[in-house]
Motif scaffolding. Structure first.
Motif, PDB file in Angstrom:
ATOM      1  N   LYS A  81      -0.130  25.465   2.589  1.00 43.63           N
ATOM      2  CA  LYS A  81       0.031  25.218   4.023  1.00 43.63           C
ATOM      3  C   LYS A  81       0.454  23.780   4.305  1.00 43.63           C
ATOM      4  CE  LYS A  81      -1.282  29.175   5.912  1.00 43.63           C
ATOM      5  NZ  LYS A  81      -0.404  29.953   6.806  1.00 43.63           N
ATOM      6  N   ASN A  82       0.033  22.857   3.434  1.00 44.84           N
ATOM      7  CA  ASN A  82       0.232  21.431   3.712  1.00 44.84           C
ATOM      8  C   ASN A  82       1.281  20.774   2.822  1.00 44.84           C
ATOM      9  OD1 ASN A  82      -2.016  20.902   5.747  1.00 44.84           O
ATOM     10  ND2 ASN A  82      -3.170  21.835   4.085  1.00 44.84           N
ATOM     11  N   TRP A  83       1.611  21.412   1.696  1.00 48.04           N
ATOM     12  CA  TRP A  83       2.618  20.859   0.805  1.00 48.04           C
ATOM     13  C   TRP A  83       3.893  21.655   0.948  1.00 48.04           C
ATOM     14  CZ3 TRP A  83      -0.014  19.803  -4.617  1.00 48.04           C
ATOM     15  CH2 TRP A  83      -0.987  18.806  -4.452  1.00 48.04           C
ATOM     16  N   SER A  84       5.003  20.966   1.069  1.00 48.76           N
ATOM     17  CA  SER A  84       6.283  21.670   1.129  1.00 48.76           C
ATOM     18  C   SER A  84       6.719  22.126  -0.258  1.00 48.76           C
ATOM     19  CB  SER A  84       7.354  20.740   1.729  1.00 48.76           C
ATOM     20  OG  SER A  84       7.481  19.555   0.942  1.00 48.76           O
ATOM     21  N   ASN A  85       6.171  21.495  -1.296  1.00 44.77           N
ATOM     22  CA  ASN A  85       6.537  21.826  -2.665  1.00 44.77           C
ATOM     23  C   ASN A  85       5.543  22.839  -3.245  1.00 44.77           C
ATOM     24  OD1 ASN A  85       7.203  21.881  -5.404  1.00 44.77           O
ATOM     25  ND2 ASN A  85       7.796  19.720  -5.410  1.00 44.77           N
ATOM     26  N   GLY A  86       5.963  24.104  -3.281  1.00 43.23           N
ATOM     27  CA  GLY A  86       5.099  25.145  -3.824  1.00 43.23           C
ATOM     28  C   GLY A  86       4.852  25.001  -5.313  1.00 43.23           C
ATOM     29  N   PHE A  87       5.734  24.265  -6.000  1.00 45.62           N
ATOM     30  CA  PHE A  87       5.596  24.034  -7.442  1.00 45.62           C
ATOM     31  C   PHE A  87       4.249  23.397  -7.759  1.00 45.62           C
ATOM     32  CE2 PHE A  87       6.116  21.092 -11.026  1.00 45.62           C
ATOM     33  CZ  PHE A  87       6.590  21.940 -12.023  1.00 45.62           C
ATOM     34  N   PHE A  88       3.913  22.319  -7.072  1.00 44.14           N
ATOM     35  CA  PHE A  88       2.653  21.626  -7.327  1.00 44.14           C
ATOM     36  C   PHE A  88       1.461  22.398  -6.769  1.00 44.14           C
ATOM     37  CE2 PHE A  88       5.709  18.056  -7.548  1.00 44.14           C
ATOM     38  CZ  PHE A  88       5.405  17.620  -8.834  1.00 44.14           C
TER      39      PHE A  88
ATOM     40  N   GLY B 136     -11.853  32.135  -9.608  1.00 38.53           N
ATOM     41  CA  GLY B 136     -10.620  32.659  -9.026  1.00 38.53           C
ATOM     42  C   GLY B 136     -10.555  32.432  -7.531  1.00 38.53           C
ATOM     43  N   LEU B 137     -11.691  32.598  -6.852  1.00 39.58           N
ATOM     44  CA  LEU B 137     -11.733  32.382  -5.400  1.00 39.58           C
ATOM     45  C   LEU B 137     -11.468  30.914  -5.063  1.00 39.58           C
ATOM     46  CD1 LEU B 137     -12.289  33.622  -2.619  1.00 39.58           C
ATOM     47  CD2 LEU B 137     -14.709  33.050  -2.938  1.00 39.58           C
ATOM     48  N   THR B 138     -12.075  29.997  -5.826  1.00 38.75           N
ATOM     49  CA  THR B 138     -11.869  28.568  -5.597  1.00 38.75           C
ATOM     50  C   THR B 138     -10.400  28.195  -5.771  1.00 38.75           C
ATOM     51  OG1 THR B 138     -14.109  28.093  -6.401  1.00 38.75           O
ATOM     52  CG2 THR B 138     -12.560  26.249  -6.300  1.00 38.75           C
ATOM     53  N   GLY B 139      -9.806  28.670  -6.888  1.00 42.20           N
ATOM     54  CA  GLY B 139      -8.390  28.387  -7.123  1.00 42.20           C
ATOM     55  C   GLY B 139      -7.497  29.014  -6.069  1.00 42.20           C
ATOM     56  N   GLY B 140      -7.824  30.248  -5.657  1.00 42.81           N
ATOM     57  CA  GLY B 140      -7.019  30.932  -4.648  1.00 42.81           C
ATOM     58  C   GLY B 140      -7.079  30.254  -3.295  1.00 42.81           C
ATOM     59  N   VAL B 141      -8.284  29.846  -2.886  1.00 46.15           N
ATOM     60  CA  VAL B 141      -8.437  29.160  -1.599  1.00 46.15           C
ATOM     61  C   VAL B 141      -7.684  27.832  -1.609  1.00 46.15           C
ATOM     62  CG1 VAL B 141     -10.095  27.975  -0.107  1.00 46.15           C
ATOM     63  CG2 VAL B 141     -10.628  30.252  -0.985  1.00 46.15           C
ATOM     64  N   LEU B 142      -7.822  27.069  -2.712  1.00 44.30           N
ATOM     65  CA  LEU B 142      -7.129  25.783  -2.794  1.00 44.30           C
ATOM     66  C   LEU B 142      -5.616  25.980  -2.782  1.00 44.30           C
ATOM     67  CD1 LEU B 142      -7.393  22.725  -3.117  1.00 44.30           C
ATOM     68  CD2 LEU B 142      -7.344  23.061  -5.594  1.00 44.30           C
ATOM     69  N   LEU B 143      -5.151  27.005  -3.492  1.00 45.46           N
ATOM     70  CA  LEU B 143      -3.717  27.289  -3.504  1.00 45.46           C
ATOM     71  C   LEU B 143      -3.200  27.576  -2.101  1.00 45.46           C
ATOM     72  CD1 LEU B 143      -1.067  27.895  -4.953  1.00 45.46           C
ATOM     73  CD2 LEU B 143      -1.903  30.196  -5.421  1.00 45.46           C
ATOM     74  N   GLU B 144      -3.958  28.342  -1.326  1.00 47.37           N
ATOM     75  CA  GLU B 144      -3.548  28.657   0.039  1.00 47.37           C
ATOM     76  C   GLU B 144      -3.547  27.403   0.923  1.00 47.37           C
ATOM     77  OE1 GLU B 144      -2.301  31.491   0.984  1.00 47.37           O
ATOM     78  OE2 GLU B 144      -2.619  32.238  -1.047  1.00 47.37           O
TER      79      GLU B 144
END
Length: 294
Positions: free
Chosen positions: A168-175, A156-164
């Motif tokens: 920050k860098n992708w304008s598309n929150g979908f992906f 969960g921490l790995t997925g959460g950190v990557l999501l954050e």
């Protein structure tokens, strides 16, 4: 299924769980404006994630053991437990985020301080922790719960950190959301199997018959062997195997096999209780098993 294939399988299960929950989360985002992103929306989001992760991971043991009925039972109980846990944990994590940093778990504003993504990632790790422990709770095994908590937290921490980071860098929150959920699932599956292997007492490999080559990791203090539907090492496909034929017990990291209802042979010698050693050959009915310590 060998231990290596088991790792690959659990990673794929996690990927499927993350992808399925992502699809439903995006539907909730589409209709989220009418729900106003409050308690109901967060409850539905948590339920979606918990439902799919509980379903896929709950069915995994039955699939690994080639037991269709066990897989269905695991999927059903895992779905129910995952749904309830998902709602509870997301509401809890959201409540903590509101209290500490006044932020949403899923919705992002443009001007966020560095502290908000950190707390949000910890919220995802809490969700992974609970999801990872579901299988241990179902099997009533403290060791499996501990393994699930460790693997689930890191996943969960790995997925959460990557999501954050992606947000920050992708304008598309979908992906970003899809990648984060997929990585969380992969992480839970991967870290679970790594912790499972590191904390295993030994390994049982089937030498004969239709299950030849299948491996069972010994992680619990008591492991039942027999033809019963509840056996941890099910040998119902072999003749002369009783429902509760034998049991493996662990004492001070040493593994013993004890006779329960049927005849047990170790290296062609009948035993009532025997401490297993490297490459001992166990016969249960017509099945022959090979023991490897960790």
């Amino acid at each position: 299924m060998t231990t290596f294939i088991r790792k690959i399988f659990m990673i794929l299960i996690g990927l499927l769980a993350g992808t399925a929950s992502w699809a439903l989360i995006e539907l909730l985002f589409y209709f989220g404006e009418s729900i106003k992103y409050h308690l109901l929306w967060n409850s539905l989001a948590g339920a979606s994630i918990g439902l799919f992760f509980g379903l896929f991971f709950g069915s995994a043991e039955g699939i690994i053991l080639s037991d269709f009925k066990r897989s269905l039972r695991g999927a059903l109980s895992g779905s129910i437990m995952g749904l309830a846990a998902g709602v509870f944990v997301v509401i809890l994590a959201q409540g903590l985020l509101y209290t500490i940093v006044n932020a949403e778990l899923f919705i992002r504003s443009v001007n966020e301080s560095i502290i908000i993504p950190v707390f949000r990632a910890l919220g995802w790790s809490l969700l992974g922790l609970v999801i990872g422990s579901i299988d241990g709770i179902r099997s009533r095994s403290i060791r499996k719960i501990g393994i699930g908590i460790s693997g689930g937290f890191l996943g969960g921490l790995t997925g959460g950190v990557l999501l954050e980071l992606l947000s920050k860098n992708w304008s598309n929150g979908f992906f970003a959301r899809g990648t984060g959920l997929a990585v969380m699932g992969i992480g839970i599956g991967l870290f679970y199997t790594l912790f499972e292997s590191s904390r295993a007492f030994g390994l049982i490999r089937v030498l004969t018959g239709s299950l030849r080559g299948k491996e069972y990791i010994i992680v619990m203090k008591k492991t039942k062997i027999g033809s019963s539907l509840n056996a941890n090492i099910p040998l119902g496909e072999y003749s002369d195997v009783l429902e509760n034929h034998a049991i493996l017990k662990v004492h001070k990291k040493e593994v013993f096999i004890e006779r329960s209802e049927g005849l047990v042979l170790v290296n062609d010698q009948a035993v009532l209780k025997h401490e297993l050693k490297y490459e001992d050959v166990i016969q249960i009915g017509e099945a022959k098993l090979f023991y490897l310590p960790r």
